[in-house]
Design a protein around this motif. Structure first.
Motif, PDB file in Angstrom:
ATOM      1  N   GLN A  33     -31.380 -27.915 -32.427  1.00 19.46           N
ATOM      2  CA  GLN A  33     -32.604 -27.163 -32.710  1.00 19.46           C
ATOM      3  C   GLN A  33     -33.135 -26.503 -31.437  1.00 19.46           C
ATOM      4  O   GLN A  33     -33.516 -25.327 -31.447  1.00 19.46           O
ATOM      5  CB  GLN A  33     -33.659 -28.087 -33.299  1.00 19.46           C
ATOM      6  CG  GLN A  33     -33.304 -28.594 -34.680  1.00 19.46           C
ATOM      7  CD  GLN A  33     -34.224 -29.717 -35.141  1.00 19.46           C
ATOM      8  OE1 GLN A  33     -35.337 -29.868 -34.642  1.00 19.46           O
ATOM      9  NE2 GLN A  33     -33.765 -30.504 -36.083  1.00 19.46           N
ATOM     10  N   VAL A  37     -33.432 -22.319 -30.450  1.00 18.24           N
ATOM     11  CA  VAL A  37     -34.668 -21.690 -29.974  1.00 18.24           C
ATOM     12  C   VAL A  37     -34.430 -20.992 -28.640  1.00 18.24           C
ATOM     13  O   VAL A  37     -34.860 -19.850 -28.433  1.00 18.24           O
ATOM     14  CB  VAL A  37     -35.802 -22.736 -29.839  1.00 18.24           C
ATOM     15  CG1 VAL A  37     -36.989 -22.173 -29.077  1.00 18.24           C
ATOM     16  CG2 VAL A  37     -36.224 -23.244 -31.206  1.00 18.24           C
ATOM     17  N   GLU A  40     -32.248 -17.863 -29.065  1.00 12.95           N
ATOM     18  CA  GLU A  40     -33.019 -16.785 -29.678  1.00 12.95           C
ATOM     19  C   GLU A  40     -33.906 -16.108 -28.640  1.00 12.95           C
ATOM     20  O   GLU A  40     -33.988 -14.881 -28.579  1.00 12.95           O
ATOM     21  CB  GLU A  40     -33.857 -17.308 -30.838  1.00 12.95           C
ATOM     22  CG  GLU A  40     -34.614 -16.211 -31.556  1.00 12.95           C
ATOM     23  CD  GLU A  40     -35.334 -16.698 -32.798  1.00 12.95           C
ATOM     24  OE1 GLU A  40     -35.938 -15.852 -33.464  1.00 12.95           O
ATOM     25  OE2 GLU A  40     -35.303 -17.900 -33.109  1.00 12.95           O
ATOM     26  N   ALA A  41     -34.562 -16.905 -27.809  1.00 17.14           N
ATOM     27  CA  ALA A  41     -35.428 -16.338 -26.774  1.00 17.14           C
ATOM     28  C   ALA A  41     -34.630 -15.473 -25.806  1.00 17.14           C
ATOM     29  O   ALA A  41     -35.044 -14.359 -25.463  1.00 17.14           O
ATOM     30  CB  ALA A  41     -36.136 -17.459 -26.016  1.00 17.14           C
TER      31      ALA A  41
END
Length: 63
Positions: A33, A37, A40-41
């Motif tokens: 997870q 994140v 994606e950033a």
């Protein structure tokens, strides 16, 4: 699902379990997870920065 870890990843998993007290399954779930994140950033042009207690900052690069 079966995951085959290289020795370095296996040691990292053991260390994370030791630090958190979570099970290996919970640690892998959380790691995936967090990785999503962070990826994606970065894919949106962002940076992942660690701010140390000294105030120093370190940019983390994924290869």
């Amino acid at each position: 699902m079966t995951v085959n870890l290289v020795p370095r990843a296996s040691r990292a998993l053991d260390r994370a379990v030791e630090l958190t007290g979570d099970s290996k399954t919970d640690t892998i779930n959380r790691a995936l997870q967090v990785y999503a994140v962070l990826e994606e950033a970065v894919s949106k042009g962002g940076e992942v920065v660690i701010r140390h207690s000294s105030g120093d900052q370190e940019v983390i690069r994924f290869v």
